[in-house]
Design an enzyme around this catalytic site. Sequence first.
Site, mmCIF file in Angstrom:
data_model
loop_
_atom_site.group_PDB
_atom_site.id
_atom_site.type_symbol
_atom_site.label_atom_id
_atom_site.label_comp_id
_atom_site.label_asym_id
_atom_site.label_seq_id
_atom_site.Cartn_x
_atom_site.Cartn_y
_atom_site.Cartn_z
ATOM 1 N N HIS A 52 -7.058 -5.841 10.367
ATOM 2 C CA HIS A 52 -7.024 -5.536 8.929
ATOM 3 C C HIS A 52 -5.647 -5.852 8.351
ATOM 4 O O HIS A 52 -4.632 -5.739 9.033
ATOM 5 C CB HIS A 52 -7.422 -4.078 8.656
ATOM 6 C CG HIS A 52 -6.374 -3.059 8.998
ATOM 7 N ND1 HIS A 52 -6.439 -2.270 10.130
ATOM 8 C CD2 HIS A 52 -5.250 -2.675 8.346
ATOM 9 C CE1 HIS A 52 -5.408 -1.450 10.160
ATOM 10 N NE2 HIS A 52 -4.656 -1.686 9.089
ATOM 11 N N ASP A 91 0.810 -1.217 0.000
ATOM 12 C CA ASP A 91 0.000 0.000 0.000
ATOM 13 C C ASP A 91 0.843 1.267 0.000
ATOM 14 O O ASP A 91 2.059 1.218 0.112
ATOM 15 C CB ASP A 91 -0.951 0.004 1.212
ATOM 16 C CG ASP A 91 -0.274 -0.512 2.492
ATOM 17 O OD1 ASP A 91 0.944 -0.350 2.629
ATOM 18 O OD2 ASP A 91 -0.981 -1.081 3.343
ATOM 19 N N ASP A 136 -7.183 -4.092 14.694
ATOM 20 C CA ASP A 136 -8.545 -4.512 14.342
ATOM 21 C C ASP A 136 -8.555 -5.631 13.307
ATOM 22 O O ASP A 136 -9.591 -5.944 12.713
ATOM 23 C CB ASP A 136 -9.368 -3.327 13.833
ATOM 24 C CG ASP A 136 -8.748 -2.640 12.615
ATOM 25 O OD1 ASP A 136 -7.723 -3.155 12.099
ATOM 26 O OD2 ASP A 136 -9.270 -1.607 12.181
ATOM 27 N N GLU A 144 -9.659 -2.313 5.530
ATOM 28 C CA GLU A 144 -10.256 -2.031 6.820
ATOM 29 C C GLU A 144 -11.411 -2.987 7.129
ATOM 30 O O GLU A 144 -11.931 -3.656 6.235
ATOM 31 C CB GLU A 144 -10.775 -0.588 6.828
ATOM 32 C CG GLU A 144 -9.742 0.463 6.433
ATOM 33 C CD GLU A 144 -8.794 0.820 7.558
ATOM 34 O OE1 GLU A 144 -8.350 -0.090 8.280
ATOM 35 O OE2 GLU A 144 -8.504 2.007 7.728
#
Length: 268
Positions: free
Chosen positions: A143, A72, A141, A148
Amino acid sequence: MRIIIHPDYTTLSKWTAYYIAQKIKSSNPTPEKKFVLGLPTGSSPIGTYRELVKLCQEGKVSFKNVVTFNMDEYVGLPEDHPESYHYFMWHHLFSHVDIPKENVHILDGNAKDLEKECHDYEEAIRRAGGIDLFLGGIGADGHIAFNEPGSSLSSRTRIKTLTYDTRVANSRFFGNDPNKVPKTALTVGVATVMDAREVVIIINGIAKARALQKVVEEGVNHMWTVSMLQLHRHGMIVCDDDASFELKVGTVKYFKDIERENLSLPRL
């Protein structure tokens, strides 16, 4: 899915670096048939990159015939910005190993046509013959890359709006100000990662313990996107004892038992 549990981050990082180096060497890459490696940024892989640099400088592994694709990049940050992922990768890995610059692929967050950039990235991976090994980390979380919670598990490289939680987590790199963190990024999709022939995920620290528990002991869930690893033929999590804190005692004992002989450093 394999789970390798190490006592601490230092041991985890060294083992992962040796594992990657062994995979590169055993593939006997050539200029015509390169080894294709997917790579992450963030704090999790820094120790692994440090160890890979050592191995390269000691002549135990070469990156001359390795092609890389990063996961990314932020949208709108100049490549030379100290928090851009271009800068991160050259600072922590590429500048210190023998990889040709033309073999490095990182999404361009300043491209004039961001959708075309994402499409072309997928095509570049395809032309390279697919990714042999995709290394990754996760957020608290669960991801992976910037996929996400709630992201499609069949997603491909695309533009992604970052959640406030992610911007807060990453604000430690931006003077602890979430408003300075870019609100959008380009990211490979969950399916892009899962297409790799092998996926290795680093999970370390108590902050990632809940995510690891969700990924290992519960089902595939788009709210914990890395849980898709359960469906991969050659998926592996490399974690430390702190990250295993919320796993059942029986789960920890099971994986420590079956992987006991694989905790030593892979041979180079």
